[in-house]
Design an enzyme around this catalytic site. Structure first.
Site, PDB file in Angstrom:
ATOM      1  N   TYR A  63      11.561  98.970  89.629  1.00 34.96           N
ATOM      2  CA  TYR A  63      11.602  97.577  89.182  1.00 34.96           C
ATOM      3  C   TYR A  63      11.005  96.571  90.163  1.00 34.96           C
ATOM      4  O   TYR A  63      10.952  95.397  89.876  1.00 34.96           O
ATOM      5  CB  TYR A  63      13.040  97.172  88.795  1.00 34.96           C
ATOM      6  CG  TYR A  63      14.122  97.393  89.860  1.00 34.96           C
ATOM      7  CD1 TYR A  63      14.276  96.499  90.921  1.00 34.96           C
ATOM      8  CD2 TYR A  63      14.989  98.480  89.782  1.00 34.96           C
ATOM      9  CE1 TYR A  63      15.260  96.694  91.874  1.00 34.96           C
ATOM     10  CE2 TYR A  63      15.983  98.681  90.737  1.00 34.96           C
ATOM     11  CZ  TYR A  63      16.114  97.784  91.776  1.00 34.96           C
ATOM     12  OH  TYR A  63      17.092  97.963  92.716  1.00 34.96           O
ATOM     13  N   ARG A  88      17.631  92.346  99.765  1.00 33.63           N
ATOM     14  CA  ARG A  88      18.237  93.672  99.806  1.00 33.63           C
ATOM     15  C   ARG A  88      17.108  94.669 100.002  1.00 33.63           C
ATOM     16  O   ARG A  88      16.322  94.910  99.084  1.00 33.63           O
ATOM     17  CB  ARG A  88      18.940  93.902  98.473  1.00 33.63           C
ATOM     18  CG  ARG A  88      19.839  95.100  98.402  1.00 33.63           C
ATOM     19  CD  ARG A  88      20.265  95.327  96.964  1.00 33.63           C
ATOM     20  NE  ARG A  88      19.209  95.972  96.213  1.00 33.63           N
ATOM     21  CZ  ARG A  88      18.968  95.791  94.930  1.00 33.63           C
ATOM     22  NH1 ARG A  88      19.686  94.966  94.220  1.00 33.63           N
ATOM     23  NH2 ARG A  88      17.979  96.443  94.327  1.00 33.63           N
ATOM     24  N   HIS A 108      20.271  98.738  94.976  1.00 32.59           N
ATOM     25  CA  HIS A 108      21.548  98.054  94.718  1.00 32.59           C
ATOM     26  C   HIS A 108      22.687  98.953  95.203  1.00 32.59           C
ATOM     27  O   HIS A 108      23.550  98.533  95.967  1.00 32.59           O
ATOM     28  CB  HIS A 108      21.688  97.759  93.228  1.00 32.59           C
ATOM     29  CG  HIS A 108      23.082  97.420  92.805  1.00 32.59           C
ATOM     30  ND1 HIS A 108      23.704  96.266  93.172  1.00 32.59           N
ATOM     31  CD2 HIS A 108      23.981  98.114  92.059  1.00 32.59           C
ATOM     32  CE1 HIS A 108      24.932  96.247  92.676  1.00 32.59           C
ATOM     33  NE2 HIS A 108      25.133  97.367  92.000  1.00 32.59           N
TER      34      HIS A 108
END
Lengths: 403, 324
Positions: free
Chosen positions: A309, A296, A300
């Site tokens: 992160y 990805r 998200h």
């Protein structure tokens, strides 16, 4: 006691070399930024070079140059829709958007492997699959704009509504596949009749009970369902190693059906692997688990910040594996497409983006009383009483205000 | 016309529905050869085959989740959950998927499925086998919730639930499974979503459903011996609630006691009491009283007779109502 003594010398009692090998394989750590490992099916290298694969070549051998250009067009156009939707969210026109950036090949490859009578059960990021099934992208935007929960007819496109609850749709897909079995639409040999179901989900969903239950139900029923996991490496901010200790595709063996890992950024390989799995399902050979190893590239959803992160070096590694550039290199050096073609697709993308933008901005809000519609098939007195109460309340404003 | 148990009434109703419509399939744990833990599906797999009476793996979310998929494919699944306390693994599918799919699809999808749940206590079972969780589902828009209390209704209501194009939660009072009653399999059935006055009276109205209907009828008999004339209503449908029938009775008697096994806190009785005070305020001679389970986890079975409403607790509430 002597048995223990033997075991402690390092010669594991009863363990054959093969078992040790299997054990080592099963407990091997998941690589942080892996390349999918040697077992991953790949037909195109990141540089766009064709790799022979005895098992899967036959599923792509009949693809014409036009088919391949069609794949390219799909990849570019759905990325363009995605980019426009992301921009619209940033401008406040969508409440949220779940970007598919980086996962185009996994979705187009699998979506194009379906036949019209097959049925897809998506999560909420399958914009590319929706595209392949002919769902108007504006319908997808409607959900994220908040005008409806999904405005398309699932049975018209054989593409179910987006499912937000993680993994729930895998059970719906399995049940639907059990229905196909009971309709006798499996293993007849009729290409227009035999049908299969494909259930989409992400790597995070593999932790869900529903997904594991769907594996059990599919296995014991030998249901014609393909479980298509887009392992995009991140479940919001949780990496693979927080979800699993073994490569995901290996889980299928524990449930009693085949699992295969495919390069999810290689549209040809995804197409081939999905063809094989769907064929198996349609002909009565039961489920397959496909792990499309992908990434990805964005967040998200537009609500999170991936820089909190994950490290940028990881993103750089995956940029090199971009699904669109890969197919473009292949088309260029095999002279299956020329610059005019690429320019035309680019122009088509620009036009599509305008259509999507205008369609989004012009999307009418639902009428207030429509929220009372479609709750039940049959009339429901409580809903009808509240509908009247709502109408009377609003009517009060017009008579009092005199506007 | 014949006499049969509630369990047999449901069994015959399932059989009739399956004979009428080949798309009706049963799904659940142990419903095949065993005929279900309460034998409600006894003999059906033998007669309709394993493809229509499906013994499922032991996983409730799986049962309901795959039934959703079957319904989407055009089947009419009837799932059996073995006990009320085992519904919770499937809760997400029921409230998030079953209830909402029609609205989410703007009416493009219908989910004609029935979820059968043996409900309530009084059989001396271990924990998780005696719960009354109907309020969770009655609270959820998109579902219909019904509960039968006698063999005649058992036979007809299960067929009507299966014929409904909306999803229905079908509660079966497990401690009454073996109660017998007359069933006329040729008579016209009453509507599924309608309460029924099962005993006429003038002094107060007892409102109940499922296992408590029998208790209330017994209480009314006992009260009659003391010269009190009680009306008893079997709600039959909990969502939608047939308030018209209840209100008509309350306007006649002026006094109401709602009786159910579930905890009274936020239970069906709370809704009925609130609705009646809005609708029948000037007809009420006393506040609407509730008799139900206490606000506790269902107790060990040695204490269940203390927990469950019985005839004396119902009569005590009637006395309190009449004292206003």
């Amino acid at each position: 006691m002597s048995d223990n003594a033997v075991a402690s010398t390092g010669e594991k009692a009863g363990a054959t070399p093969h078992e040790e090998e299997v054990l080592a394989e099963l407990t091997a750590p998941v690589p942080e930024v892996g390349d999918g490992g040697p077992e991953m099916v790949q037909l195109l290298t990141p540089e766009g070079q064709r790799i022979e694969n005895v098992e899967y070549d036959e599923y792509v051998k009949d693809l014409s140059d036009e088919d391949l250009r069609g794949f390219y067009r799909d990849l570019v156009l759905i990325r363009r829709v995605d980019a426009e939707a992301t921009a619209l969210q940033r401008q406040g026109e969508l409440g949220i958007w779940a970007s598919l950036l980086g996962q185009e090949a996994a979705q187009v490859g699998s979506g194009r492997a379906m036949r019209p009578q097959d049925y897809a059960f998506p999560t909420y990021r399958e914009h590319g699959v929706a595209w392949c099934r002919g769902v108007d992208p504006l319908n997808l935007l409607g959900l994220f704009r908040g005008v409806n929960h999904g405005g398309w007819d699932p049975n018209e496109k054989n593409f179910h509504l987006y499912t937000i609850v993680i993994g729930a749709q895998t059970l719906h897909a399995t049940g639907y596949a059990m229905g196909i079995q009971r309709d006798g639409d499996v293993g007849t040999g009729d290409e227009d009749r035999d049908a299969a179901v494909i259930a989409y989900f992400g790597d995070g969903a593999t932790a869900q009970g529903d997904v594991n239950e769907s594996f059990v139900y599919a296995a014991v029923n030998n249901a014609p369902v393909v479980f298509f996991c887009q392992n995009n490496q991140w479940a919001i901010s949780e990496p693979n190693e927080r979800q699993t200790r073994i490569p995901l595709y290996q889980r299928a063996r524990g449930f009693g059906f085949p699992g295969v890992r495919v390069d999810g950024n290689d549209v040809l390989a995804v197409y081939a692997v999905t063809q094989q799995a769907l064929n198996a399902a349609r002909s009565g050979n039961g489920p397959t688990f496909i792990e499309a190893y992908t990434y990805r590239m964005g967040a998200h959803t537009t609500s999170d910040d991936p820089t909190k992160y994950r490290v940028s070096a990881e993103v750089e590694v995956w940029k090199h594996r971009d699904p669109i550039e890969r197919l473009k290199s292949y088309l260029v050096h095999t002279q299956k497409a020329d610059q005019d073609f690429f320019d035309a697709v680019e122009a088509e993308g620009d036009e599509l983006a305008v259509t999507v933008r205008e369609g989004c901005l012009n999307m009418p809000d639902p009428t207030p009383d429509s929220m009372f519609d479609h709750i039940y098939v049959e009339e429901h007195p409580v809903v009808e009483a509240e509908r009247k109460e709502f109408a009377a309340y609003h009517a009060g404003f017009t008579t009092e205000g005199g506007h | 016309m014949g006499t049969m148990t509630i369990a047999k009434g449901i069994n015959n109703g399932l059989r009739a529905a399956m004979e009428r419509d080949p798309k009706v399939v049963l799904m659940g744990e142990d419903i095949g050869k065993l005929g279900g833990v309460f034998r409600v599906t006894d003999g059906l797999q033998k007669d309709f085959g394993e493809d229509r009476v499906i013994d499922t793996p032991l996983a409730e979310a799986g049962i309901v989740g795959t039934a959703i998929g079957m319904a989407l494919r055009g089947y009419r699944p009837v799932v059996e959950i073995q006990f009320d306390g085992f519904i919770y693994p499937a809760f997400d599918h029921i409230v998030s998927q079953v209830a909402k799919m029609r609205a989410r699809s703007l009416g493009k999808i219908k989910l004609p499925m029935v979820i059968r749940i043996p409900v309530g206590g009084g059989i001396g079972a271990v924990e998780h086998h005696s719960e009354s969780n109907e309020a969770y589902f009655a609270h959820t828009a998109g579902l219909k919730v019904v509960c039968c209390s006698n063999a005649e209704d058992a036979y007809w209501m299960i067929q009507q639930a299966i014929e409904s194009d909306d999803p229905v939660l079908f509660y079966e009072p497990k401690r009454r499974y073996w109660d017998k009653g007359e069933v006329d399999e040729t008579a016209a059935s009453r509507p599924l979503l309608e309460a029924q006055v099962v005993r006429e009276g003038t002094d107060a109205t007892l409102v109940a459903y499922g296992p408590m209907v029998k208790t209330c009828l017994q209480a009314a008999e006992a009260a009659a011996a003391e010269g009190k004339n009680l009306e008893v209503i079997d709600l039959r449908t909990l969502s939608p609630l047939d308030l018209d029938t209840v209100a008509a009775s309350v306007e006649k008697t002026g006094r109401t006691v709602v009786v159910h096994e579930a905890s009274t806190f936020l239970g069906m009785g709370a809704e009925i009491a609130a609705a009646l005070q809005q609708r029948c305020f000037y007809h009420l001679e006393a506040p609407v009283l509730r008799v139900g389970g206490y606000n506790l986890p269902y107790p060990p079975s040695k204490l269940e007779e203390e927990f469950l409403p019985d005839l004396d607790r119902v009569l005590d509430a009637v006395d309190r109502s009449l004292a206003f």
